[in-house]
Motif scaffolding. Structure first.
Motif, PDB file in Angstrom:
ATOM      1  N   GLY A  69      44.610  37.219  43.327  1.00 56.35           N
ATOM      2  CA  GLY A  69      45.939  37.810  43.264  1.00 56.35           C
ATOM      3  C   GLY A  69      46.336  38.656  44.454  1.00 56.35           C
ATOM      4  O   GLY A  69      45.507  39.177  45.196  1.00 56.35           O
ATOM      5  N   CYS A  70      47.657  38.784  44.619  1.00 51.10           N
ATOM      6  CA  CYS A  70      48.267  39.568  45.690  1.00 51.10           C
ATOM      7  C   CYS A  70      49.374  40.443  45.116  1.00 51.10           C
ATOM      8  O   CYS A  70      49.899  40.178  44.028  1.00 51.10           O
ATOM      9  CB  CYS A  70      48.881  38.661  46.768  1.00 51.10           C
ATOM     10  SG  CYS A  70      47.741  37.546  47.597  1.00 51.10           S
ATOM     11  N   ILE A  71      49.748  41.445  45.898  1.00 49.19           N
ATOM     12  CA  ILE A  71      50.895  42.268  45.570  1.00 49.19           C
ATOM     13  C   ILE A  71      51.868  42.233  46.743  1.00 49.19           C
ATOM     14  O   ILE A  71      51.539  41.713  47.806  1.00 49.19           O
ATOM     15  CB  ILE A  71      50.494  43.727  45.249  1.00 49.19           C
ATOM     16  CG1 ILE A  71      49.817  44.383  46.462  1.00 49.19           C
ATOM     17  CG2 ILE A  71      49.593  43.759  44.034  1.00 49.19           C
ATOM     18  CD1 ILE A  71      49.487  45.842  46.263  1.00 49.19           C
ATOM     19  N   SER A 113      48.178  50.401  37.254  1.00 42.07           N
ATOM     20  CA  SER A 113      49.068  49.317  36.858  1.00 42.07           C
ATOM     21  C   SER A 113      49.825  48.855  38.090  1.00 42.07           C
ATOM     22  O   SER A 113      50.150  49.654  38.966  1.00 42.07           O
ATOM     23  CB  SER A 113      50.041  49.762  35.761  1.00 42.07           C
ATOM     24  OG  SER A 113      50.949  50.724  36.234  1.00 42.07           O
ATOM     25  N   LEU A 114      50.092  47.553  38.170  1.00 39.55           N
ATOM     26  CA  LEU A 114      50.775  46.982  39.327  1.00 39.55           C
ATOM     27  C   LEU A 114      51.395  45.651  38.941  1.00 39.55           C
ATOM     28  O   LEU A 114      51.170  45.128  37.841  1.00 39.55           O
ATOM     29  CB  LEU A 114      49.815  46.824  40.509  1.00 39.55           C
ATOM     30  CG  LEU A 114      48.461  46.131  40.287  1.00 39.55           C
ATOM     31  CD1 LEU A 114      48.589  44.623  40.143  1.00 39.55           C
ATOM     32  CD2 LEU A 114      47.514  46.451  41.439  1.00 39.55           C
ATOM     33  N   VAL A 115      52.169  45.108  39.869  1.00 37.61           N
ATOM     34  CA  VAL A 115      52.796  43.806  39.676  1.00 37.61           C
ATOM     35  C   VAL A 115      52.229  42.834  40.706  1.00 37.61           C
ATOM     36  O   VAL A 115      52.357  43.059  41.920  1.00 37.61           O
ATOM     37  CB  VAL A 115      54.327  43.891  39.805  1.00 37.61           C
ATOM     38  CG1 VAL A 115      54.948  42.497  39.791  1.00 37.61           C
ATOM     39  CG2 VAL A 115      54.904  44.743  38.671  1.00 37.61           C
ATOM     40  N   TYR A 116      51.590  41.787  40.215  1.00 40.77           N
ATOM     41  CA  TYR A 116      51.110  40.717  41.089  1.00 40.77           C
ATOM     42  C   TYR A 116      52.278  39.798  41.443  1.00 40.77           C
ATOM     43  O   TYR A 116      53.210  39.597  40.657  1.00 40.77           O
ATOM     44  CB  TYR A 116      50.032  39.892  40.387  1.00 40.77           C
ATOM     45  CG  TYR A 116      48.649  40.527  40.359  1.00 40.77           C
ATOM     46  CD1 TYR A 116      47.806  40.415  41.454  1.00 40.77           C
ATOM     47  CD2 TYR A 116      48.192  41.189  39.226  1.00 40.77           C
ATOM     48  CE1 TYR A 116      46.532  40.964  41.424  1.00 40.77           C
ATOM     49  CE2 TYR A 116      46.919  41.744  39.185  1.00 40.77           C
ATOM     50  CZ  TYR A 116      46.093  41.624  40.283  1.00 40.77           C
ATOM     51  OH  TYR A 116      44.832  42.167  40.249  1.00 40.77           O
ATOM     52  N   THR A 117      52.202  39.213  42.625  1.00 41.60           N
ATOM     53  CA  THR A 117      53.263  38.317  43.070  1.00 41.60           C
ATOM     54  C   THR A 117      52.686  37.155  43.858  1.00 41.60           C
ATOM     55  O   THR A 117      51.568  37.228  44.384  1.00 41.60           O
ATOM     56  CB  THR A 117      54.284  39.087  43.939  1.00 41.60           C
ATOM     57  OG1 THR A 117      55.420  38.269  44.168  1.00 41.60           O
ATOM     58  CG2 THR A 117      53.686  39.497  45.267  1.00 41.60           C
TER      59      THR A 117
END
Length: 648
Positions: free
Chosen positions: A75-77, A99-103
């Motif tokens: 995964g990446c952000i 917490s984060l959002v993968y893109t």
């Protein structure tokens, strides 16, 4: 309905709070309390490092996160994601929640397709790796659909991810992420064992519906209770109350939605005492400010010992927004912080002896407003929302982390002033350094349970908080991929680890609170009626105070005060005049007309003076962009504190 743009002090101000004078309790600045206080602690060595997070992909489209950017396929952000939110330490002290959002994930059935969207991860802090070679592990990636509630396209977040002390659960936003009987950091905690349970607060008499919207959740150290806040809008007015509740797992709910396994908030208490002291009261023409009034506007945390609720409430000094604390059993109120700068993110060490805060001190951002000490917060009745909004410039905060002992910032007779120690103050200030001024703190810093480490996270200053009409030039982030959020950890290298012990469950009952009844009408906080009053100083002098109705005769619109050698503490003697008028074109916008000619003697010689035509500014609490006509200048012992330049 979501109110993620509203700030803590913004909501406080819209509640119409007043505040009381210094009491000499821990956390106040009174020299008269010096005999009961220890000497200020010596500065200690603090080592700050950056913790690893997933790599950045410049291509956020499907499949953009290729092996070129993440060879492990985990995964990446994005570079500019503002959704990376640091949390706290797992009980082992070796991992932190994020917490984060993968893109940029590839499409299914590619195994890497699970690294997409909002997720909870844990990050190693000791330089070791998980078995797959990453220093982080995604907890929620790939959780089966039937083990989580579908968001159905609605927005959600995992704000303030807080690990329970059992090491198997995390409170993240209004969700509890649970790995059953497995430790989150263990190899046995796999996606098929993870469940994501929603929290539900019932607000209807018959138990129907989706429940109330809750925000700013904080876990009690007993792992059984939480605090939260809830907004309400009535007749165009924004209000908020804080609450305390027990978490109760409900495996098979029969009413209310969602009808899936969830945690219900039960035995809910509103942190408001309708029969308690009002913050400000009148007896004939005499005005009284009650420093022991409980004025919980927004709960900001629960102390490390679990015996105190920390909150933003009524200010103690004019324009000085700080943290207060109230004992959950006795209702005793203490002032936790008192420095003139703005503070609200806070965490207390597990032994209750140290506090870490995010504070604007390093920039003297608020000194033109609050640098003159000892002024009672009378005009604050109208302007706290506007004043609090000055602490930011749009998305740019001026927070840096500080630690302070349990006795708070304080003056000593020999001229010393203890205000704590900046956690990241030892850098060289160069681009990318730990104290680079372009990197500013966000949300809650957190102690490890053993009291030797602090985790916090920061964002980089980007347009429009720099460049264009803003006089601050924009720079490029030095982080990999130009990332504009970073996760930091401070180690207090000379400290011995605390022998932490679990906190026994506290009572569901808050004796001074109000049991919440679903569907009941919310109370109205008391206010002072229009009129002319006298406020007598606790040590010296008095103030003539006028509360004047607005033109529409619907609420107080002007506060005018004349001080006559006024002092509550024997340190500051105030004289002069101040008048503030405020109008509110809408629930988030305040226009202020301010005239001040104040002076003080005593512990310092100070003045707070507006330009001849007054100081006029307008600010929307959703935007936090400062723009003024005229000036407000505070001078303390010859040091001049000017307002920020417009839009900066």
């Amino acid at each position: 309905m979501r109110f993620t743009n509203f700030t803590t002090a913004t909501i406080l101000a819209l509640l119409g709070y007043h505040a009381g004078p210094s009491t000499g309790l821990p956390g106040t600045y009174r020299r008269s309390a010096e005999a009961a206080l220890p000497p200020p602690p010596e500065p200690e060595p603090i080592e700050v490092i950056e913790l690893p997070v997933p790599p950045v992909t410049p291509n956020e489209a499907e499949g953009g996160c290729t092996l070129e950017f993440n060879p492990h396929g985990t995964g990446c952000i994005s570079a500019t994601s503002s959704t990376l939110l640091g949390g706290n330490f797992l009980p082992d002290g070796k991992h932190v929640t994020v917490s984060l959002v993968y893109t940029g994930a590839p499409a299914a059935p590619d195994p890497a397709s699970i690294y997409t969207g909002l997720q909870l991860i844990i990050v190693k802090v000791d330089g070791t790796l998980f078995p797959n070679g990453d220093p982080w592990k995604c907890i929620t990636c790939g959780v089966p659909a039937d083990q989580q509630v579908s968001f159905n396209g609605s927005t959600t977040d995992y704000q303030y991810p807080q690990a329970f002390t059992d090491g198997i659960r995390v409170l993240a936003g209004a969700w509890i992420i649970d790995c059953g009987s497995e430790q989150l950091a263990s190899a046995e905690c796999t996606p098929d064992k993870v469940h994501i349970y929603p929290l539900r607060w019932n607000i209807t008499p018959d138990g129907s519906g989706a429940g109330g919207t809750i925000r700013e959740l904080r876990k009690h150290p007993d792992d059984v209770h939480i605090s939260f806040n809830a907004l309400t809008i009535s007749d165009g007015t924004l209000a908020q109350f804080g609450y305390f509740a027990r978490l109760q797992f409900n495996p098979s709910p029969t009413e209310g939605t969602p009808l899936t396994p969830r945690y219900d908030l039960v035995n809910v208490t509103m942190l408001y005492d309708p029969n308690g002291l009002p913050n400000m009261s009148v007896d004939g023409k005499n005005l009284t400010i009650n420093p022991q009034a409980i004025t919980v506007g927004e709960v900001r945390g629960l102390s490390g010992l679990g015996n105190q609720i920390d909150y933003i409430g009524a200010s103690v000094e004019s324009c000085n927004i700080d943290i207060s604390g109230v004992n959950i059993v006795t209702g005793e109120v203490v002032r936790v912080t008192s420095d003139p700068e703005y503070v609200d993110p806070i965490d207390t060490s597990s032994d209750g002896n140290w506090t870490v805060i995010m504070d604007t001190t390093t920039d003297n951002r608020m000194m033109f407003l609050a640098g003159m000490r000892g002024i009672p917060p009378l005009v604050d009745t109208l302007i706290t929302s506007a004043v609090s909004s000055v602490r930011n410039n749009g998305l740019r905060r001026f927070f840096q982390p500080w630690i302070i002992d349990r006795y708070g910032d304080r003056y000593y007779d020999d001229g010393r002033y203890y205000q704590g120690q900046q956690v990241n103050g030892a850098g060289d200030g160069s681009p990318g350094s730990v104290n680079d001024d372009y990197w500013n703190g966000l949300a809650d810093p957190r102690w490890s349970l053993d009291g030797t480490r602090i985790v916090y996270f920061q964002s980089f200053t980007v347009a429009p908080a720099c460049g264009g009409v803003n006089p601050l030039p924009c720079l490029n982030s030095t982080e990999p991929g130009g990332r504009t959020v970073r996760l930091m950890m401070a180690t207090l290298t000379s400290r011995e680890p605390l022998q932490w012990e679990p906190v026994p469950p506290v009572s569901d009952v808050i004796p001074w609170g109000t049991p919440y009844v679903p569907g009941a009408t919310l109370p109205t906080r008391p206010t002072v009626p229009a009129g002319n009053y006298t406020l007598t100083g606790q040590v010296s002098g008095y103030a003539e105070v006028a509360f004047i109705m607005n033109q529409a005769n619907t609420s107080i619109g002007t506060v005018a005060v004349t001080y006559h050698n006024y002092s509550d503490n024997g340190d500051n003697y105030i004289f002069g005049t101040e008048q503030v008028t405020a109008v509110y074109p809408n629930v988030t916008l305040t226009h202020v007309d301010w005239y001040s000619d104040l002076h003080s003697t005593g512990i310092s010689n100070s003045s707070k003076i507006t330009s001849p035509g007054g100081f006029h500014f307008e600010v929307d609490v959703n935007e936090n962009i400062f723009y003024a006509n005229g000036t407000l200048t505070t001078i303390v012992d010859g040091i001049v504190y000017n307002q920020p330049a417009n839009r900066s």
